[in-house]
Scaffold this motif. Sequence first.
Motif, mmCIF file in Angstrom:
data_model
loop_
_atom_site.group_PDB
_atom_site.id
_atom_site.type_symbol
_atom_site.label_atom_id
_atom_site.label_comp_id
_atom_site.label_asym_id
_atom_site.label_seq_id
_atom_site.Cartn_x
_atom_site.Cartn_y
_atom_site.Cartn_z
ATOM 1 N N SER A 56 0.899 -1.163 -0.068
ATOM 2 C CA SER A 56 0.152 0.151 -0.080
ATOM 3 C C SER A 56 0.794 1.343 0.003
ATOM 4 O O SER A 56 1.814 1.311 0.571
ATOM 5 N N THR A 57 0.559 2.108 -0.640
ATOM 6 C CA THR A 57 1.223 3.556 -0.791
ATOM 7 C C THR A 57 0.414 4.532 0.069
ATOM 8 O O THR A 57 0.552 5.857 0.058
ATOM 9 N N ASN A 58 -0.723 4.124 0.672
ATOM 10 C CA ASN A 58 -1.534 4.828 1.473
ATOM 11 C C ASN A 58 -0.925 5.181 2.858
ATOM 12 O O ASN A 58 -0.902 4.126 3.696
ATOM 13 N N PRO A 59 -0.471 6.292 3.443
ATOM 14 C CA PRO A 59 0.073 6.394 4.706
ATOM 15 C C PRO A 59 -0.862 6.093 5.619
ATOM 16 O O PRO A 59 -0.297 5.824 6.897
ATOM 17 N N ILE A 60 -2.180 6.186 5.578
ATOM 18 C CA ILE A 60 -3.102 5.995 6.469
ATOM 19 C C ILE A 60 -3.268 4.470 7.018
ATOM 20 O O ILE A 60 -3.318 4.256 8.115
ATOM 21 N N ASN A 61 -2.947 3.657 6.006
ATOM 22 C CA ASN A 61 -3.269 2.217 6.231
ATOM 23 C C ASN A 61 -1.998 1.276 5.946
ATOM 24 O O ASN A 61 -2.003 -0.082 6.307
ATOM 25 N N THR A 62 -0.860 1.851 5.365
ATOM 26 C CA THR A 62 0.273 1.090 5.068
ATOM 27 C C THR A 62 1.138 0.377 6.299
ATOM 28 O O THR A 62 1.217 0.986 7.123
ATOM 29 N N SER A 63 1.560 -0.743 6.079
ATOM 30 C CA SER A 63 2.086 -1.503 7.266
ATOM 31 C C SER A 63 3.219 -2.551 6.910
ATOM 32 O O SER A 63 3.584 -3.250 7.486
ATOM 33 N N GLU A 188 -8.439 16.261 1.586
ATOM 34 C CA GLU A 188 -9.844 16.435 2.494
ATOM 35 C C GLU A 188 -10.823 16.044 1.429
ATOM 36 O O GLU A 188 -12.025 15.972 2.090
ATOM 37 N N GLY A 189 -10.708 16.104 0.250
ATOM 38 C CA GLY A 189 -11.997 15.690 -0.676
ATOM 39 C C GLY A 189 -11.914 14.087 -0.608
ATOM 40 O O GLY A 189 -12.865 13.761 -1.344
ATOM 41 N N VAL A 190 -10.968 13.190 -0.270
ATOM 42 C CA VAL A 190 -11.144 11.956 -0.412
ATOM 43 C C VAL A 190 -12.080 11.245 0.419
ATOM 44 O O VAL A 190 -12.131 11.538 1.667
ATOM 45 N N GLU A 191 -13.084 10.496 -0.287
ATOM 46 C CA GLU A 191 -14.093 9.975 0.714
ATOM 47 C C GLU A 191 -13.710 8.604 1.216
ATOM 48 O O GLU A 191 -14.254 8.148 2.329
ATOM 49 N N ASP A 192 -12.777 7.938 0.545
ATOM 50 C CA ASP A 192 -12.356 6.562 1.307
ATOM 51 C C ASP A 192 -10.866 6.279 1.435
ATOM 52 O O ASP A 192 -9.968 6.259 0.520
ATOM 53 N N PHE A 193 -10.435 6.146 2.646
ATOM 54 C CA PHE A 193 -9.104 6.266 3.093
ATOM 55 C C PHE A 193 -8.801 4.621 3.404
ATOM 56 O O PHE A 193 -7.487 4.435 3.988
ATOM 57 N N SER A 194 -9.528 3.858 3.072
ATOM 58 C CA SER A 194 -9.251 2.130 3.137
ATOM 59 C C SER A 194 -8.523 1.701 2.383
ATOM 60 O O SER A 194 -8.055 0.574 2.024
ATOM 61 N N VAL A 195 -8.272 2.334 1.148
ATOM 62 C CA VAL A 195 -7.681 1.718 -0.239
ATOM 63 C C VAL A 195 -6.053 1.729 -0.064
ATOM 64 O O VAL A 195 -5.615 2.378 0.451
ATOM 65 N N ASN A 196 -5.632 1.050 -0.968
ATOM 66 C CA ASN A 196 -4.039 0.878 -1.071
ATOM 67 C C ASN A 196 -3.616 1.785 -1.702
ATOM 68 O O ASN A 196 -2.277 2.217 -1.613
ATOM 69 N N GLU A 197 -4.032 2.684 -2.528
ATOM 70 C CA GLU A 197 -3.778 3.789 -3.257
ATOM 71 C C GLU A 197 -4.556 5.118 -3.310
ATOM 72 O O GLU A 197 -5.722 4.801 -3.682
ATOM 73 N N LEU A 198 -4.230 6.132 -2.557
ATOM 74 C CA LEU A 198 -5.282 7.164 -2.558
ATOM 75 C C LEU A 198 -5.016 7.690 -3.959
ATOM 76 O O LEU A 198 -4.178 7.946 -4.829
#
Length: 527
Positions: A56-63, A188-198
Amino acid sequence: MKKWKKGLFSFGIVALGLALAACSSGTSNTNESTNASTTKADDSTFTYAISGDPSSTNPINTSDRWGLTVTNIIYSPLVIVEGDGTTKNALAESVEPAADGLSVTVHLKQDVKWSDGEPFTADDVVFTYEQKAKKENGNADKLWVGDQPIKVEKVDDYTVKFVLPQASAAAINNIATETFIIPKHVFEGVEDFSVNELPENPVGTGPYKLVEYKRGEYLTFEANEHYFGGEASIKNLTLRIIESADTTKVALQKGEVDAAFVLPSDVADLDEKTITTYPYSENRVGYLGLNTHSEALQDVKVRQAVLFALNKDELNQAAYLTTDYYEQPYSFLPPNNPYVTEDVEKYETNIEKSKELLKEANVSDLKLNLGFSSSDPAQTIQATLIQQQLQKAGITVTLEGGDSTAIFAELKKEGSTKYNLFLGGYIMGNDPDLYGALFETDGSSNYFQTDNQKTDELFSKAAVELDETKRKELYNELQQAIAEDARIYPIVDNKKILAVNNRIENVETAGLIPIYTFEDVSKLTIK
């Protein structure tokens, strides 16, 4: 460099080889096209070979390792955890835990800019933590105390306050670390932060900006002129994706890449005149996991029978050659963790006891399968040996090597029974509460399919215990209970060996740390 209270913080939840979410194919964050996969290193580019795409390149969920490596290049947290467990403020100017354990106030550095030139403020911190605290986004474990989330409040433009629902030593220790702050004005306009790529192109406060990502081949970056730590000396950075360890070694020897992890067996093949190796500990636990939900392993006696048939010494000597490159853990905590105890069931090899336990469980002709990463040389060796060792106790093992991302995506499914056994590894930090993501029933990475009320209660009690002596006693009891449950067989705390072309300087200054490789890659220079 301002260090916060030693030992108070722990690493963030970074589960190496565990949180291996599947990557969508054919997608990329592309701004322009280059041929970085075949470009040889030049005087303005540092090329680092990595073994796979970020999950994932999403900083919210990458691990995962490479997802966090990329995140650490582009973004910054409030506080960094260094290799020895101490901490260093990054975007934080100071961190002030309240004496009652109910809040933490963080004063932010001023004059920090995002890579697009916009100012970094408390609004960005509040926005980031609010997204991360949502369980549906997949990485909220350390932002909850009991069944309530930690709240974050803006005090002023450069001060935030974290308010805990109840006193918690674990939350106080971990709240400011390893959450990478993202800009509110971009996301701030992103609706879904569970994805692997924002969906938005990344804008960060880290040392480099992402230029191009070509899945399966490379990621290229250029220096962030607004980086608060000072603009990088090396203008360009390339992460070249090479899955094969043999191909990586050849690329390193030919000077096509400047740095890569190598195996202990590779070190003797490298020319010291051109390449220097840097072994370092990550406080990692490599392990054999047992799926407690699979029909064959629901009886704890059967799981214990499996563990008594194994030989840890043999597994490690085969994969890592010498104790210069590894230590042997017995708890789910790594050997150098301040809370670790060896007063646990160690499952020393005892084939007769293994057979007795199987007999007591009325099990014969036990057949299991074992999932492992077929591109990982150490796991491949150990999987074969495990098959041979368990055969001595009459247990037949079918090897199912494959893509680790797919294997752990399957294991993460609630109730999954596809794999009986699996090989993995994790780096979770010093505070044992962080390991709840793996070992609690509702943990976000419960690959063991744990459902154990006793260990859940011990995790909960220890997390909120402010008396350090009592807290350590609870974690001793927890380690014994998890060992008795036989859901994990800790195999190794192996050192990573980074091989670096001698044209690259200041490797120690850049700092070698768990997961991210370099604490601050901007400090590297080229001769």
